[in-house]
Design an enzyme around this catalytic site. Structure first.
Site, short mmCIF file in Angstrom:
data_model
loop_
_atom_site.label_atom_id
_atom_site.label_comp_id
_atom_site.label_asym_id
_atom_site.label_seq_id
_atom_site.Cartn_x
_atom_site.Cartn_y
_atom_site.Cartn_z
CD GLU A 118 -2.80 -1.25 2.40
OE1 GLU A 118 -4.02 -1.16 2.31
OE2 GLU A 118 -2.22 -1.49 3.48
CB CYS A 123 3.04 7.25 3.42
SG CYS A 123 3.52 6.00 4.60
CB CYS A 172 7.25 -5.32 8.17
SG CYS A 172 8.63 -4.51 9.05
CB CYS A 187 6.65 -3.40 15.97
SG CYS A 187 8.36 -3.02 15.48
CB CYS A 236 3.21 -2.22 13.53
SG CYS A 236 3.26 -1.84 11.77
CB CYS A 296 1.64 5.48 11.73
SG CYS A 296 2.31 7.00 11.12
N1 SAH Z 1 9.70 0.07 9.63
C1 SAH Z 1 9.83 1.50 9.69
C2 SAH Z 1 8.82 2.27 8.89
C3 SAH Z 1 7.34 1.90 8.99
S1 SAH Z 1 6.22 2.49 10.15
C4 SAH Z 1 9.83 1.97 11.12
O1 SAH Z 1 9.46 1.20 11.99
O2 SAH Z 1 10.23 3.09 11.37
C5 SAH Z 1 6.19 4.19 10.36
C6 SAH Z 1 5.93 4.58 11.81
O3 SAH Z 1 4.63 4.19 12.29
C7 SAH Z 1 6.92 3.91 12.77
O4 SAH Z 1 7.40 4.85 13.68
C8 SAH Z 1 6.06 2.88 13.45
O5 SAH Z 1 6.59 2.46 14.66
C9 SAH Z 1 4.75 3.64 13.58
N2 SAH Z 1 3.61 2.77 13.90
C10 SAH Z 1 3.46 1.47 13.66
N3 SAH Z 1 2.27 1.02 14.10
C11 SAH Z 1 1.64 2.10 14.63
C12 SAH Z 1 0.36 2.28 15.23
N4 SAH Z 1 -0.49 1.28 15.35
N5 SAH Z 1 0.05 3.52 15.65
C13 SAH Z 1 0.90 4.55 15.50
N6 SAH Z 1 2.12 4.43 14.93
C14 SAH Z 1 2.49 3.21 14.52
#
Ligand code: SAH
Length: 367
Positions: free
Chosen positions: A108, A121, A128, A132, A135, A359
């Site tokens: 996406e 974005c 991935c 985490c 996410c 995000c």
């Molecule tokens: N893998 C990279 C880029 C992708 S995510 C990274 O982790 O930086 C972009 C941002 O969104 C990251 O800071 C991630 O931690 C955050 N993110 C992921 N899940 C989220 C959520 N449910 N709510 C808010 N931010 C989130």
């Protein structure tokens, strides 16, 4: 494919997409033309159409003979990204596009129009491997790395949409790119740097965008952060910290067990020193998990005095997770603690939340 829940740095190579013009630098494009039996200057013409004018369909390239157009299209312009679905909100100023790749993988991108810029974005991997727990992308595991052309193709398609007039705003192209879509960009380093070069190299070699408008967001892959500092490009680096202490960060960002907070921050300061660019620290505020006052103070202590800026992200909801965003009072207290210590901080807007485009919500679910 690795089982969900597994940390994966090395992506499987299966399903690699066919080669594309946008995978190649200018020297590579000249060589490719020669290999096709065409004069090398066709590379320059093709590049002016593709990168300069965003003309991705070779049948419109009128300075090439129809036969040469066919040859180039066959060999160097495979369809890599097929739009499957578009969802929009904010009166059309936020658009999420779901793409199908040649092997059926899905990724996406999200286009966001603002008064003075259009930010896209983009995804760097299908899925991935960083796992985490807050996410949505992390929950499905890693399918594969995207190629350079698959990454830059998202931006070109986005710019074509903006230019078509279907997208509101004053700009006629994507002006800013954030690598905050699916994937960990620094785990796909070669393709990432290829894509960044296609974006920032001057026309006709690339799109001629400003490196200052491109943000690479990482969980903190320390060796790659240090490598990024050697590239000689003033890219913005964002680090997904989410906790100032190893005990909690080990659970929120599992790669922390390999690259702990101190090492990640040292690499961030090295990046700031080398490039002169302020580093962004991303911190998703999760109610009763990482939003305590003492954590705000510890965070401030670790950041104070450095070229840094904190971006607080109210946690976006993801399916199956019990976690929610912090209480607004706790969020305000967190902001005040950082401000009180002299650390610049902003709270990110939650653009795209209603279309699961914010995000951590990108999961490429099939309708
Ligand atoms: N893998 C990279 C880029 C992708 S995510 C990274 O982790 O930086 C972009 C941002 O969104 C990251 O800071 C991630 O931690 C955050 N993110 C992921 N899940 C989220 C959520 N449910 N709510 C808010 N931010 C989130």
């Amino acid at each position: 494919m690795p089982a969900p829940g597994e940390l994966t740095l090395e992506a499987p190579r299966r399903g690699r997409p066919p080669a594309h013009l946008a995978d190649l630098d200018m020297a590579g494009r000249r060589e490719a033309m020669t290999d096709l039996g065409l004069p090398a200057f066709r590379a320059d013409q093709a590049s002016r159409h593709y990168f300069g004018r965003l003309e991705t369909d070779a049948s419109t390239w009128s300075d090439l003979s129809p036969a040469d157009r066919d040859t180039v299209a066959q060999a160097l312009l495979p369809d890599l990204l097929t739009p499957v679905r578009e969802l929009s909100c904010d009166d059309g100023a936020t658009v999420k596009v779901l793409w199908k790749l040649h092997d059926g993988s899905r990724v996406e991108s999200v286009l966001m129009g603002y008064r003075d810029r259009v930010t896209m974005c983009v995804s760097s991997q299908a899925g991935c491997g960083m796992n985490c727990p807050f996410c949505a992308t992390g929950q499905a595991g890693l399918t594969r790395n995207l190629s350079t052309a698959e990454i830059v193709g998202q931006v070109i398609a986005g710019s074509r949409l903006v230019r078509s007039g279907e997208f509101p705003g004053s700009r006629d192209r994507v002006s800013n790119v954030v690598f905050m879509g699916m994937g960990e960009p620094l785990a796909n380093y070669r393709a990432l740097m290829g894509a960044i070069h296609r974006m920032v190299d001057p026309v006709p070699e690339g799109l001629g965008m400003s490196a200052r408008g491109i943000t690479v967001s990482t969980v903190g892959l320390v060796p790659r952060m240090r490598e990024l500092a050697t590239e000689g490009l003033p890219l913005r680096l964002a680090v997904s910290l989410h906790a100032p202490d190893d005990e909690l960060r080990d659970t929120l960002v599992p790669i922390n067990t390999r690259y702990p907070v101190t090492e990640v921050l040292d690499a961030a300061w090295h990046y700031a020193d080398t490039t002169g660019r302020r580093v962004s620290i991303e911190y998703a505020l999760i109610r009763d998990v990482n939003d305590q006052r003492w954590r705000a103070e510890l965070l401030a202590k670790r950041l104070r005095g450095h070229l840094v800026h904190v971006n607080l992200i109210p946690l976006n909801p993801t399916p199956g997770s019990a976690w929610t965003a912090s209480d607004p009072d706790d969020e305000r207290a967190f902001v005040r603690a950082l401000e009180g210590a002299g650390v610049p901080v902003t709270v990110r807007d939650t653009r795209g939340r209603e279309i699961d485009g914010a995000c951590g919500q990108l999961a490429a679910a099939t309708p």
